[in-house]
Design an enzyme around this catalytic site. Structure first.
Site, short mmCIF file in Angstrom:
data_model
loop_
_atom_site.label_atom_id
_atom_site.label_comp_id
_atom_site.label_asym_id
_atom_site.label_seq_id
_atom_site.Cartn_x
_atom_site.Cartn_y
_atom_site.Cartn_z
N ASN A 1 0.83 -1.21 0.00
CA ASN A 1 0.00 0.00 0.00
C ASN A 1 0.86 1.26 0.00
OD1 ASN A 1 -3.07 -0.46 0.22
ND2 ASN A 1 -2.18 -2.04 1.54
N LEU B 1 0.88 -1.72 13.05
CA LEU B 1 0.09 -2.50 14.00
C LEU B 1 0.14 -2.01 15.44
CD1 LEU B 1 0.80 -6.06 12.54
CD2 LEU B 1 -1.00 -4.43 11.93
N LEU C 1 -0.73 0.40 18.54
CA LEU C 1 -1.78 1.36 18.91
C LEU C 1 -1.18 2.77 18.96
CD1 LEU C 1 -4.78 1.30 19.79
CD2 LEU C 1 -3.96 1.28 22.15
N ILE C 2 -1.89 3.72 18.37
CA ILE C 2 -1.36 5.09 18.31
C ILE C 2 -1.56 5.77 19.67
CG2 ILE C 2 -1.59 7.33 17.15
CD1 ILE C 2 -0.42 5.09 15.37
N HIS D 1 -8.05 -0.81 6.89
CA HIS D 1 -8.27 -2.11 7.53
C HIS D 1 -8.84 -3.08 6.49
CE1 HIS D 1 -8.82 -4.80 10.91
NE2 HIS D 1 -9.95 -5.16 10.34
#
Ligand code: GAR
Length: 189
Positions: free
Chosen positions: A17, A88, A90-91, A107
């Site tokens: 991507n 992957l 978590l922000i 997603h």
């Protein structure tokens, strides 16, 4: 003053991507992929970035969660939009607060189904297959402090055929991702 909007792509994996996005904006007067950030020093996405002359940054878990060094880099690079493309972790809240509605994730399923912690990559397609779904797809959404729960921006669906393997499903979903992710980003910017 910069005259183009700056994107930072966060990615941990193969980077297909990221490649599409970099290619799409390569000659754009409006948008520039300024930085590719990865938590994996060996990730192929870093090679892709280097091939296109895009700056790269490798981050470590402790500094990502416990310091704001990354934020300072993003601000110095005048980043307008953070794009998660197979990232992957978590922000953390400090990043979400600094970039309100300016962090976007893709997603590989039709959220709210098949989302949340642990639902990534092939795990998603295996779960879709096991549930006997006849349809799956992609979701592009804003990022908040929970996995896969921010507001949806765009969805596209594709069929799941009875004979499909999880790999077949993954292939069909990635085609949708590659088709739509760059254009949805262009519209957002
Ligand atoms: C993509 O299919 C993306 O949707 C997924 O990781 C893949 C990365 O592929 N993201 C998630 O599962 C996030 N929960 P790529 O490295 O080839 O772009």
């Amino acid at each position: 003053m910069k005259n183009r909007k700056h994107i930072a792509i966060f990615a941990s994996g193969a980077g297909s991507n990221a490649r599409r996005i970099v290619e799409y904006f390569q000659h754009s007067d409006a948008v520039k992929v300024q930085l590719v950030v990865s938590n994996k020093p060996q990730a192929s996405v870093l090679d892709i970035a280097r091939d296109f002359g895009v700056d790269t940054l490798v981050i470590h878990r402790s500094s990502f969660y416990d310091s704001e060094a990354l934020l300072e880099r993003l601000q110095a690079d005048q980043i307008d939009l953070i794009v998660l493309a197979g990232f992957l972790w978590l922000i953390p809240p400090y990043l979400i607060q600094a970039f309100p509605r300016r962090i976007v994730n893709i997603h590989p399923a039709l959220l709210p189904r098949y989302g949340g912690k642990g639902m990534y990559g092939m795990h998603v397609h295996e779960a879709v297959k096991a549930a006997g779904e006849t349809e799956t797809g992609i979701t592009i959404h804003y990022v908040n402090e929970q996995y896969d729960e921010g507001q949806t921006i765009f969805q596209a669906a594709c069929p799941v055929l009875p004979e499909d393997t999880p790999q077949d499903i993954a292939r069909r979903v990635q085609e949708l991702e590659h088709l739509y992710f760059p254009t949805v980003l262009a519209q957002l910017l």
